[in-house]
Motif scaffolding. Structure first.
Motif, PDB file in Angstrom:
ATOM      1  N   GLN A  14     103.100  44.181 -23.206  1.00  0.00           N
ATOM      2  CA  GLN A  14     103.964  44.654 -24.288  1.00  0.00           C
ATOM      3  C   GLN A  14     103.626  46.085 -24.686  1.00  0.00           C
ATOM      4  N   ILE A  15     102.349  46.388 -24.857  1.00  0.00           N
ATOM      5  CA  ILE A  15     101.990  47.742 -25.276  1.00  0.00           C
ATOM      6  C   ILE A  15     102.197  48.726 -24.136  1.00  0.00           C
ATOM      7  N   LEU A  18     105.737  49.820 -24.252  1.00  0.00           N
ATOM      8  CA  LEU A  18     105.998  50.806 -25.306  1.00  0.00           C
ATOM      9  C   LEU A  18     105.496  52.195 -24.909  1.00  0.00           C
ATOM     10  N   LEU A  19     104.351  52.237 -24.263  1.00  0.00           N
ATOM     11  CA  LEU A  19     103.768  53.534 -23.901  1.00  0.00           C
ATOM     12  C   LEU A  19     104.520  54.220 -22.772  1.00  0.00           C
ATOM     13  N   PRO A  23     108.636  59.116 -25.491  1.00  0.00           N
ATOM     14  CA  PRO A  23     107.849  59.263 -26.728  1.00  0.00           C
ATOM     15  C   PRO A  23     108.668  59.875 -27.871  1.00  0.00           C
ATOM     16  N   ARG A  26     108.400  57.347 -33.159  1.00  0.00           N
ATOM     17  CA  ARG A  26     107.579  56.149 -33.383  1.00  0.00           C
ATOM     18  C   ARG A  26     106.368  56.113 -32.466  1.00  0.00           C
ATOM     19  N   PHE A  27     106.250  57.074 -31.555  1.00  0.00           N
ATOM     20  CA  PHE A  27     105.185  57.015 -30.565  1.00  0.00           C
ATOM     21  C   PHE A  27     103.790  57.022 -31.182  1.00  0.00           C
ATOM     22  N   GLU A  29     102.816  55.536 -33.782  1.00  0.00           N
ATOM     23  CA  GLU A  29     102.550  54.145 -34.143  1.00  0.00           C
ATOM     24  C   GLU A  29     102.162  53.331 -32.911  1.00  0.00           C
ATOM     25  N   HIS A  30     102.814  53.633 -31.782  1.00  0.00           N
ATOM     26  CA  HIS A  30     102.497  52.912 -30.552  1.00  0.00           C
ATOM     27  C   HIS A  30     101.076  53.222 -30.085  1.00  0.00           C
ATOM     28  N   LEU A  33      98.765  51.144 -32.132  1.00  0.00           N
ATOM     29  CA  LEU A  33      98.819  49.769 -31.642  1.00  0.00           C
ATOM     30  C   LEU A  33      98.068  49.643 -30.327  1.00  0.00           C
ATOM     31  N   ALA A  34      98.170  50.655 -29.469  1.00  0.00           N
ATOM     32  CA  ALA A  34      97.481  50.619 -28.174  1.00  0.00           C
ATOM     33  C   ALA A  34      95.976  50.515 -28.371  1.00  0.00           C
ATOM     34  N   GLU A 125     108.299  44.666 -20.559  1.00  0.00           N
ATOM     35  CA  GLU A 125     108.721  43.985 -21.782  1.00  0.00           C
ATOM     36  C   GLU A 125     109.146  42.556 -21.479  1.00  0.00           C
TER      37      GLU A 125
END
Length: 214
Positions: A14-15, A18-19, A23, A26-27, A29-30, A33-34, A125
Motif C-alpha cells: 500500500q505505501i 502511494l510513493l 508527488p 499530499r506527498f 504525508e505519504h 506514513l512510509a 494498490e
C-alpha cells in the motif's frame, strides 16, 4: 504486537503504491506514513522505504515532481506501465491490459477513467487489498519490475529504493540479478513471447503515457 507476515506485506504494498504515484501536495504525508510503515517491516523491505523517505524529504516538492516526470514519463527504461516490458505498444499489450482488468473486476475492483491497470502503483494498490491475486500479478510481471529496478539503481534515481522494497516482498530470484531478469524475460508470462534486451537501444518500448495516477 507484531503483524502477521502477510499483513505486513499488504501494508508495504500500500505505501509503495502511494510513493510511486505522482508527488502532489499530499506527498509529504505519504513520506511520514512510509516512515511508520518501515518500522513494521523486515529490513530488506523497510530499510529502502526509510532511505527513500529521507532523500525525498530533503528535496523540494516541485523538484521532486519534475524528476518524477523526467524519470517515468520520458524515459523508456523507467516505464511504470508493466505490460510495456513484455509487449510494447502492440495488440498483445491490449490483451494483457484486458486480462488485468478482468482480474480486478473479479475482485470487485473498478478502475477510474484515468487509471491504466498495468501502472505499478495500481497493481500494488490492488495487491494490498487482494494479496493472493495481487502477488500473482506482481510475479507474472517480475521481469519488468526487475528491469525497472535495475534501471533506477543504475541512474541513482530517488525512486530506486522503492523498487528495491517492492522486489524484497517477492520470492528471491536465483542467480545474479541481470542473468535472472534475462531468463525471466525470455520465458515471459504464460502464453506470451517476450525476448528483450534492457540495455540495448530501447526500441521495444513506445513513448510512455504522460499521466497515470495523479
Amino acid at each position: 504486537m507484531k503483524r502477521p507476515a502477510d499483513s505486513r506485506t499488504s501494508l508495504a504494498w500500500q505505501i509503495q503504491s502511494l510513493l510511486l504515484a505522482y508527488p502532489d501536495e499530499r506527498f509529504p504525508e505519504h513520506l511520514t506514513l512510509a516512515r511508520r510503515v518501515a518500522d513494521t517491516q523486515p529490513g530488506p523491505v523497510g530499510d529502502p522505504l526509510l532511505r527513500f523517505a529521507e532523500r525525498a524529504g530533503r528535496t523540494p516538492l516541485p523538484e521532486l515532481a519534475a524528476d518524477y516526470v523526467a524519470t517515468f514519463d520520458h524515459r523508456k527504461r523507467c516505464c511504470l506501465y508493466l505490460t510495456y516490458y513484455a509487449h510494447g505498444d502492440t495488440r498483445k499489450r491490449g490483451m494483457a491490459l484486458l486480462r488485468l482488468k478482468q482480474t480486478y473486476a473479479e475482485a470487485g475492483r473498478r478502475l477510474s477513467d484515468d487509471e491504466l491497470p498495468d501502472h505499478l502503483a495500481v497493481v500494488l494498490e490492488f495487491a494490498a487489498t487482494e494479496p493472493a491475486p495481487g502477488a500473482r500479478l506482481l510475479t507474472e510481471h517480475r521481469a519488468g519490475l526487475e528491469l525497472l529496478r535495475l534501471a533506477l539503481n543504475d541512474d541513482d534515481s530517488p525512486w530506486a529504493p522503492v523498487l528495491d522494497s517492492v522486489s524484497a516482498t517477492l520470492p528471491r530470484l536465483a542467480g545474479g540479478d541481470r542473468e535472472a531478469v534475462m531468463r525471466l524475460a525470455a520465458q515471459g508470462p504464460p502464453g506470451e513471447q517476450v525476448g528483450l534486451d534492457p540495455y540495448a537501444s530501447p526500441v521495444f518500448l513506445p513513448d510512455p503515457v504522460v499521466g497515470g495516477l495523479r
